[in-house]
Design a protein around this motif. Structure first.
Motif, PDB file in Angstrom:
ATOM      1  N   ALA A 195     -17.381  -7.755 -13.044  1.00 49.77           N
ATOM      2  CA  ALA A 195     -16.739  -6.441 -13.182  1.00 49.77           C
ATOM      3  C   ALA A 195     -15.995  -5.631 -12.287  1.00 49.77           C
ATOM      4  O   ALA A 195     -15.233  -5.160 -12.464  1.00 49.77           O
ATOM      5  CB  ALA A 195     -17.683  -5.747 -14.105  1.00 49.77           C
ATOM      6  N   ILE A 196     -16.716  -5.789 -10.914  1.00 52.53           N
ATOM      7  CA  ILE A 196     -16.069  -5.141  -9.669  1.00 52.53           C
ATOM      8  C   ILE A 196     -14.728  -5.884  -9.571  1.00 52.53           C
ATOM      9  O   ILE A 196     -13.644  -5.352  -9.424  1.00 52.53           O
ATOM     10  CB  ILE A 196     -16.939  -5.335  -8.643  1.00 52.53           C
ATOM     11  N   VAL A 197     -14.761  -7.367  -9.747  1.00 55.30           N
ATOM     12  CA  VAL A 197     -13.554  -7.961  -9.409  1.00 55.30           C
ATOM     13  C   VAL A 197     -12.514  -7.579 -10.581  1.00 55.30           C
ATOM     14  O   VAL A 197     -11.523  -7.571 -10.001  1.00 55.30           O
ATOM     15  CB  VAL A 197     -13.931  -9.566  -9.350  1.00 55.30           C
ATOM     16  N   GLY A 198     -12.861  -7.463 -11.818  1.00 59.54           N
ATOM     17  CA  GLY A 198     -11.888  -7.069 -12.699  1.00 59.54           C
ATOM     18  C   GLY A 198     -11.314  -5.587 -12.523  1.00 59.54           C
ATOM     19  O   GLY A 198     -10.104  -5.440 -12.586  1.00 59.54           O
ATOM     20  N   ALA A 199     -12.179  -4.685 -11.835  1.00 58.40           N
ATOM     21  CA  ALA A 199     -11.865  -3.331 -11.740  1.00 58.40           C
ATOM     22  C   ALA A 199     -10.790  -3.108 -10.669  1.00 58.40           C
ATOM     23  O   ALA A 199      -9.925  -2.582 -10.571  1.00 58.40           O
ATOM     24  CB  ALA A 199     -12.932  -2.509 -11.510  1.00 58.40           C
ATOM     25  N   ARG A 200     -11.089  -4.064  -9.521  1.00 57.97           N
ATOM     26  CA  ARG A 200     -10.264  -4.261  -8.473  1.00 57.97           C
ATOM     27  C   ARG A 200      -8.698  -4.977  -8.909  1.00 57.97           C
ATOM     28  O   ARG A 200      -7.722  -4.557  -8.493  1.00 57.97           O
ATOM     29  CB  ARG A 200     -10.711  -5.240  -7.277  1.00 57.97           C
ATOM     30  N   LEU A 201      -8.766  -5.794 -10.001  1.00 60.41           N
ATOM     31  CA  LEU A 201      -7.715  -6.487 -10.229  1.00 60.41           C
ATOM     32  C   LEU A 201      -6.619  -5.319 -11.075  1.00 60.41           C
ATOM     33  O   LEU A 201      -5.443  -5.346 -10.987  1.00 60.41           O
ATOM     34  CB  LEU A 201      -7.809  -7.689 -11.304  1.00 60.41           C
ATOM     35  N   ALA A 202      -7.395  -4.497 -11.761  1.00 59.58           N
ATOM     36  CA  ALA A 202      -6.887  -3.713 -12.503  1.00 59.58           C
ATOM     37  C   ALA A 202      -6.219  -2.163 -11.907  1.00 59.58           C
ATOM     38  O   ALA A 202      -5.432  -1.692 -12.077  1.00 59.58           O
ATOM     39  CB  ALA A 202      -7.698  -2.885 -13.603  1.00 59.58           C
ATOM     40  N   GLY A 203      -6.757  -2.470 -10.348  1.00 59.51           N
ATOM     41  CA  GLY A 203      -6.135  -1.050  -9.496  1.00 59.51           C
ATOM     42  C   GLY A 203      -7.038   0.088  -9.552  1.00 59.51           C
ATOM     43  O   GLY A 203      -6.514   0.954  -9.315  1.00 59.51           O
ATOM     44  N   ALA A 204      -8.138  -0.105  -9.774  1.00 57.38           N
ATOM     45  CA  ALA A 204      -9.122   0.917  -9.708  1.00 57.38           C
ATOM     46  C   ALA A 204      -9.054   1.560  -8.430  1.00 57.38           C
ATOM     47  O   ALA A 204      -9.177   0.678  -7.439  1.00 57.38           O
ATOM     48  CB  ALA A 204     -10.534   0.769 -10.301  1.00 57.38           C
ATOM     49  N   ALA A 205      -9.221   3.019  -8.250  1.00 54.83           N
ATOM     50  CA  ALA A 205      -8.951   3.618  -6.861  1.00 54.83           C
ATOM     51  C   ALA A 205     -10.392   3.567  -6.183  1.00 54.83           C
ATOM     52  O   ALA A 205     -10.658   3.435  -4.858  1.00 54.83           O
ATOM     53  CB  ALA A 205      -8.487   5.043  -6.894  1.00 54.83           C
ATOM     54  N   LYS A 206     -11.384   3.739  -6.893  1.00 55.04           N
ATOM     55  CA  LYS A 206     -12.739   3.821  -6.600  1.00 55.04           C
ATOM     56  C   LYS A 206     -13.624   3.015  -7.302  1.00 55.04           C
ATOM     57  O   LYS A 206     -13.753   3.264  -8.596  1.00 55.04           O
ATOM     58  CB  LYS A 206     -13.267   5.311  -6.512  1.00 55.04           C
ATOM     59  N   ILE A 207     -14.417   2.185  -6.712  1.00 51.97           N
ATOM     60  CA  ILE A 207     -15.509   1.405  -7.561  1.00 51.97           C
ATOM     61  C   ILE A 207     -16.717   1.310  -6.938  1.00 51.97           C
ATOM     62  O   ILE A 207     -17.165   0.902  -5.503  1.00 51.97           O
ATOM     63  CB  ILE A 207     -15.041  -0.348  -7.457  1.00 51.97           C
ATOM     64  N   ILE A 208     -17.783   1.878  -7.596  1.00 53.42           N
ATOM     65  CA  ILE A 208     -19.104   2.264  -7.192  1.00 53.42           C
ATOM     66  C   ILE A 208     -20.152   1.519  -7.672  1.00 53.42           C
ATOM     67  O   ILE A 208     -20.152   1.183  -8.930  1.00 53.42           O
ATOM     68  CB  ILE A 208     -19.462   3.596  -7.456  1.00 53.42           C
ATOM     69  N   ALA A 209     -20.545   0.470  -6.755  1.00 50.15           N
ATOM     70  CA  ALA A 209     -21.497  -0.501  -6.976  1.00 50.15           C
ATOM     71  C   ALA A 209     -22.966   0.145  -7.252  1.00 50.15           C
ATOM     72  O   ALA A 209     -23.431   0.921  -6.300  1.00 50.15           O
ATOM     73  CB  ALA A 209     -21.546  -1.791  -6.301  1.00 50.15           C
ATOM     74  N   VAL A 210     -23.859   0.131  -8.140  1.00 49.07           N
ATOM     75  CA  VAL A 210     -25.121   0.432  -8.456  1.00 49.07           C
ATOM     76  C   VAL A 210     -26.114  -0.604  -8.493  1.00 49.07           C
ATOM     77  O   VAL A 210     -26.123  -1.310  -9.401  1.00 49.07           O
ATOM     78  CB  VAL A 210     -25.158   1.562  -9.403  1.00 49.07           C
ATOM     79  N   ASP A 211     -27.229  -0.597  -7.775  1.00 50.34           N
ATOM     80  CA  ASP A 211     -28.237  -1.731  -7.861  1.00 50.34           C
ATOM     81  C   ASP A 211     -29.427  -1.036  -6.911  1.00 50.34           C
ATOM     82  O   ASP A 211     -29.315   0.011  -6.403  1.00 50.34           O
ATOM     83  CB  ASP A 211     -27.690  -3.003  -7.258  1.00 50.34           C
ATOM     84  N   ILE A 212     -30.417  -2.027  -7.450  1.00 51.99           N
ATOM     85  CA  ILE A 212     -31.766  -1.647  -6.657  1.00 51.99           C
ATOM     86  C   ILE A 212     -31.902  -2.541  -5.538  1.00 51.99           C
ATOM     87  O   ILE A 212     -33.048  -2.453  -4.775  1.00 51.99           O
ATOM     88  CB  ILE A 212     -32.990  -1.699  -7.582  1.00 51.99           C
ATOM     89  N   ASP A 213     -31.068  -3.347  -5.167  1.00 52.20           N
ATOM     90  CA  ASP A 213     -31.536  -4.263  -4.119  1.00 52.20           C
ATOM     91  C   ASP A 213     -30.142  -4.382  -3.025  1.00 52.20           C
ATOM     92  O   ASP A 213     -29.045  -4.684  -3.351  1.00 52.20           O
ATOM     93  CB  ASP A 213     -31.300  -5.697  -4.834  1.00 52.20           C
ATOM     94  N   ASP A 214     -30.270  -4.138  -1.869  1.00 52.86           N
ATOM     95  CA  ASP A 214     -29.471  -3.863  -0.829  1.00 52.86           C
ATOM     96  C   ASP A 214     -28.498  -5.149  -0.734  1.00 52.86           C
ATOM     97  O   ASP A 214     -27.267  -5.340  -0.248  1.00 52.86           O
ATOM     98  CB  ASP A 214     -29.974  -3.252   0.464  1.00 52.86           C
ATOM     99  N   ARG A 215     -29.231  -6.279  -0.800  1.00 52.43           N
ATOM    100  CA  ARG A 215     -28.471  -7.749  -0.696  1.00 52.43           C
ATOM    101  C   ARG A 215     -27.333  -7.794  -1.766  1.00 52.43           C
ATOM    102  O   ARG A 215     -26.193  -8.327  -1.422  1.00 52.43           O
ATOM    103  CB  ARG A 215     -29.380  -8.997  -0.880  1.00 52.43           C
TER     104      ARG A 215
END
Length: 361
Positions: A195-215
């Motif tokens: 989904a992050i790759v898709g948002a980048r392809l679409a030209g999103a200005a800001k993409i915020i990743a949320v998870d509980i694992d730093d890796r």
């Protein structure tokens, strides 16, 4: 004549999978036999093994696959022996009310092979998502075969058959992410990273990743996330709002499939923003939201089926983007394994450092 090949079978609920000899019949009308070259180990296969999707054991697991069409049945014209194809689990019918309204990605009568593959004693196997591709060869409906450029590696191409397509499509097709949008993705496994790759392809200005694992957050940054939030340490709703000028994200993609993370997605979106649920919940899960909040915030709450994709349109396009260097499908392949390693691959899913284990035949 029918062929005997090796495949990975889930014999019963929560029982270890095992490699068995299976019988693949000759293709009937509208069917095809595909020699599988690679198949990703998806969490959906684990759901099948655990009995979370159905109870039609034994299951022939595997569905994120690419391979070569070996033989086709009567009436098949769209693919031919020798074609390199990605297998899909939503072969549209073209005749149901969704298809006739020009929305084939919602097809209500998708095709599968009519015949069943079996164990040598005649026991019928239930193929995972109508595919069953943890096998040297598999029988599918010809509509489940999408011909693509053979220049892409099978291990990478096959992932478009489920997880990567689901994530990219959640952003591009379901979420309709546009240029300049702010996007938050909750859950940064294989689907979330796609989904992050898709948002980048679409030209999103800001993409915020949320998870509980730093890796996982580090991997999400490598995939194109501009910001990362560890929700074990930080309230993700407040963090997303802070990163978006206090408003919330235009599109929030929930790639976990749990009530608590869905609620976070709901409140982390901007007024009139969009929530996309692409994570797969289990049948026992429920969600409760104040109806006034649903009414007062407007926008859209959507679920994403397979990234709302049309395989004949989206698979070739994404393979072309990969070959142009605009997306790296190979980045989703963490390791390649054999048929006998699937049970270990299921165990590795819980370690947090695997996007996809891919069975290579």
């Amino acid at each position: 004549m029918p062929q005997q090949v090796l495949g990975v079978v889930a014999p019963g609920r929560n029982e270890p999978v095992r490699v068995e000899t299976i019988t693949v019949p000759d293709p009937g009308p509208g069917e095809a036999v595909v020699r599988v070259q690679a198949c990703g180990v998806c969490h959906t296969d684990l759901h099948y093994k655990q009995g979370g999707i159905g109870d039609d054991f034994p299951y022939l697991l595997g569905h994120e696959a690419a391979g070569i069409v070996e033989t086709v049945g009567e009436g098949v014209t769209d693919v031919a022996p020798g074609d390199f194809v990605i297998l899909n689990w939503r072969a549209v019918c073209g005749q149901c009310r969704a298809c006739l309204r020009g929305r084939p990605w919602y097809c209500f009568d998708t095709h599968n092979a009519r015949q069943r593959m079996t164990l040598p004693d005649g026991t019928e196997l239930s193929p995972a998502l109508g595919i069953g591709a943890f096998a040297e060869k598999t029988l599918v409906h010809a509509g489940q075969c999408t011909k693509v450029d053979p220049g892409v590696a099978p291990a990478a191409a096959g992932l478009l058959g489920c997880g990567v397509m689901a994530g990219i499509g959640a952003a591009l097709n379901t979420g309709n992410v546009g240029r300049g949008d702010t996007v938050a993705v909750i859950g940064c496994g294989g689907v979330g990273d796609a989904a992050i790759v898709g948002a980048r392809l679409a030209g999103a200005a800001k993409i915020i990743a949320v998870d509980i694992d730093d890796r996982k957050l580090d991997t999400a940054r490598a995939m194109g996330a501009t910001h990362a939030v560890n929700s074990r340490d930080t309230d993700p709703v407040e963090a997303v709002r802070e990163l978006t000028g206090g408003y919330g994200a235009d599109v929030v993609i929930e790639a976990v499939g749990r009530p608590e993370t869905y609620a976070q997605a709901f409140y982390a979106r901007d007024l009139a923003g969009t929530v996309v649920l692409v994570g797969v919940p289990t049948p026992d899960m429920t969600i409760e939201l104040p109806l006034l909040d649903v009414f007062g915030r407007g926008g859209a709450l959507k679920s994403s089926w397979y990234g709302d994709c049309l395989p004949s349109r989206d698979f070739p396009m994404l393979v072309d983007l990969h070959r142009q260097g605009r997306i790296d499908l190979g980045a989703f392949v963490t390791e390649t394994i054999g048929l006998g390693d699937v049970e270990k691959a299921f165990a590795r899913m819980h370690e947090g450092d695997v996007l996809r284990s891919v069975v290579v035949l």
